[in-house]
Design a protein around this motif. Structure first.
Motif, PDB file in Angstrom:
ATOM      1  N   PRO A 195      23.751  38.283  74.757  1.00 24.74           N
ATOM      2  CA  PRO A 195      23.812  38.148  76.216  1.00 24.74           C
ATOM      3  C   PRO A 195      22.954  37.029  76.791  1.00 24.74           C
ATOM      4  CG  PRO A 195      22.367  39.963  75.635  1.00 24.74           C
ATOM      5  CD  PRO A 195      22.948  39.472  74.341  1.00 24.74           C
ATOM      6  N   ASP A 238      26.913  41.244  82.170  1.00 26.47           N
ATOM      7  CA  ASP A 238      27.079  42.519  81.474  1.00 26.47           C
ATOM      8  C   ASP A 238      27.423  43.655  82.436  1.00 26.47           C
ATOM      9  OD1 ASP A 238      27.247  43.967  79.126  1.00 26.47           O
ATOM     10  OD2 ASP A 238      25.119  44.515  79.126  1.00 26.47           O
ATOM     11  N   GLN A 285      30.015  40.007  78.904  1.00 31.96           N
ATOM     12  CA  GLN A 285      29.302  39.314  77.829  1.00 31.96           C
ATOM     13  C   GLN A 285      29.771  37.854  77.824  1.00 31.96           C
ATOM     14  OE1 GLN A 285      27.077  40.575  75.236  1.00 31.96           O
ATOM     15  NE2 GLN A 285      26.830  42.292  76.643  1.00 31.96           N
TER      16      GLN A 285
END
Length: 552
Positions: A95, A120, A130
């Motif tokens: 991430p 996210d 993501q």
């Protein structure tokens, strides 16, 4: 042909091709590099065979040494931009996206301040999940435009992986968004959703598309470099266009006239660039099928994608990726290249090197890779460190092939994390002669305990050549030469290998068998091996050379 005549001919070529190695040239900044476009030379590219030369591998990013966090690893095709301060290289992961920075390519270091962090978010209609920054493009080295590979992994549906939004969740819906940096790649921001969207499938995510099973991954994936050509910016990408059938896949292309406007991209429909961005939320369009992209050269390149550049040596576009194609009649897993004059019609892929992908039928590593515990290689991309443009969309005869190496195999919970970014030199050769020679060694600087060997690669594109003479000479800068195979010193002695060269062949000849470099050899820089082939009093090949040295 006398020994004296042969020697004179060989040395003329040696003197004419003496070279030196420069380990690191600092970035010259961005001055004088404003012209980013590639020329309009459709139909003028080299259509014949090319020879590929690969050099020794070196590590750019070592996961065990250079990572900033557990998930900081190379997971995209490496792309670079030249900034006023040096080089920025994108090769990160979600991430948190971390980049490499440095004054030149040989001094890149990982920045532990993320340049971009994934949103996210759980709801699919936020379009903020993501995120991997992939394609980079700049015209001044300060403002850098980027395309973002955006993965939605459904955390709600019971047939998915409830509560999980990362790639271990098999429910996967993919699209592209846009991000921009105004500080030379140190940080990126996005327009407010959905105004950051670039390309998304024209239908909504449906976890129940395949009754009783998880739908296959689908959407638009892995955008390439952004290349400016004839007034438009082009990107090649991979698409799976069905949420029920993963076999409906291929390589697609899109373009825009304004790289700073996310919603301006148009996708190729098989005839023209006419498919606009249609956001399927809150409502799907009446006919989503009419808005699906066409695949380019699908029977030829299948789903080859990754690195798109303009090759100034071959005078055509080059696409490099990882895939499976027939080589000598056998389906082979590896890195391949294809060439095009118009971005739509692509040549039969040519293998760069075979490798292991980690899944059938490509899960078996070669003995050399297995010995190094390399379980997967992926994301090959081409970068010419001396490219004349800011975004490294142009490549000359010599470049570097960057790719990821994974030392952890796939398991029940996903891929392992021990991944490095490596690169190897690559050289493209249009054979001006029917016979082409090159010299291969495992490295260019050798230390005690490291393996050393030298081979000559001989490519004959013509008919059989009998009674030829292969000359190989070693120079250590003293004016003397030592000639293979007896390694006699010239002057006064001279030696060569008599050889019949089969037609249409590619063979490797061992010049120095492998041994371990010894202790106590001292230090030296600038030793050179030369090789050439003579026949009936004439040199019939290029002169190959390899510069190397050793250190304590």
């Amino acid at each position: 042909m006398t020994h004296k005549t042969t020697t004179r001919m060989l040395f003329v070529f040696v003197i004419a091709t003496m070279t030196t190695l420069i380990p690191c040239v600092l970035s010259a900044g961005t001055d004088g590099l404003r012209d980013m476009s590639v020329p309009d030379t459709s139909g003028a590219g080299w259509s014949g065979p090319i020879i590929l030369e690969l050099g020794p591998e070196e590590t750019v990013f070592d996961y065990q040494v250079d990572r900033c966090a557990e998930l900081d690893l190379p997971d995209v095709y490496a792309h670079a931009v030249r900034t006023p301060d040096g080089i920025v290289l994108a090769s990160g992961n979600a991430p948190d996206n971390h980049f490499l920075f440095g004054p030149c390519f040989n001094t890149l270091e990982r920045s532990c301040i993320p340049v971009f962090q994934s949103g996210d978010q759980w709801p699919v209609e936020t379009f903020d999940h993501q995120e991997w920054i992939t394609s980079l493009y700049s015209e001044d080295g300060v403002t850098i435009h980027a395309l973002v590979h955006n993965e939605y992994h459904d955390p709600y549906a019971p047939n998915c992986k409830p509560g999980v939004t990362d790639p271990s969740n098999p429910c996967w819906y993919n699209f592209f968004s846009y991000a921009v940096s105004h500080d030379g790649g140190r940080s990126f921001t996005q327009p407010e959703s959905p105004h950051h969207l670039v390309a998304i499938p024209p239908f909504q995510w449906n976890p129940d598309a395949v009754p009783g099973r998880v739908p296959p991954p689908h959407g638009y994936f892995e955008p390439s470099n952004i290349v400016f050509h004839n007034g438009h910016y082009y990107v090649i990408f991979f698409a799976i266009t069905s949420n029920t059938n993963a076999a409906e896949r291929g390589t697609c292309i899109m373009r825009t006239h304004d790289v700073s406007d996310p919603g301006s991209w148009l996708i190729w429909d098989g005839q023209d660039f006419s498919i606009p961005l249609v956001v399927p939320y809150p409502d799907e369009p009446e006919d989503p099928q009419a808005l699906l992209p066409a695949f380019i050269s699908n029977r030829t390149i299948r789903d080859l994608r990754g690195s798109l550049t303009w090759n100034t040596y071959l005078n055509q576009f080059m696409l490099i990726g990882a895939s499976v194609f027939p080589v000598d009649g056998e389906e082979t897993c590896g890195f391949f290249l294809s060439r095009s004059n118009d971005l739509i019609n692509w040549s039969e892929p040519q293998m760069i090197r075979s490798t292991v992908f980690g899944w059938p039928p490509c899960e078996r590593a070669t003995p050399e890779l297995a010995a190094r515990n390399i379980r997967q290689e992926a994301y090959p991309s081409l970068i010419d460190h001396d490219a004349p443009d800011i975004s490294f969309t142009k490549v000359g005869q010599n470049a570097f092939l960057y790719y990821m190496q994974n030392m952890d195999n796939f398991g029940p919970d996903g891929w392992g994390l021990r991944r490095n970014l490596v690169r190897i030199p690559i050289r493209f050769v249009i054979p001006s002669d029917d016979i082409y020679l090159s010299i291969h060694m495992p490295d260019r600087v050798f230390h005690p305990g490291e393996p050393f060997f030298a081979d000559v690669r001989l490519v004959n594109l013509a008919q059989e050549l009998s009674n030829a003479q292969l000359f190989v000479a070693l120079s250590v800068g003293t004016g003397d030469f030592w000639f293979f195979p007896s390694w006699v010193q010239y002057p006064p002695e001279l030696d060569w290998m008599d050889r019949t060269v089969p037609g249409n062949t590619d063979e490797t000849i061992s010049i120095i068998p492998e041994f371990i470099w010894p202790e106590g050899a001292g230090e030296f820089d600038g030793a050179v091996l030369y090789a050439a082939l003579a026949h009936q009093g004439e040199l019939v090949s290029n002169l190959a050379d390899a510069i190397f040295g050793w250190a304590q």
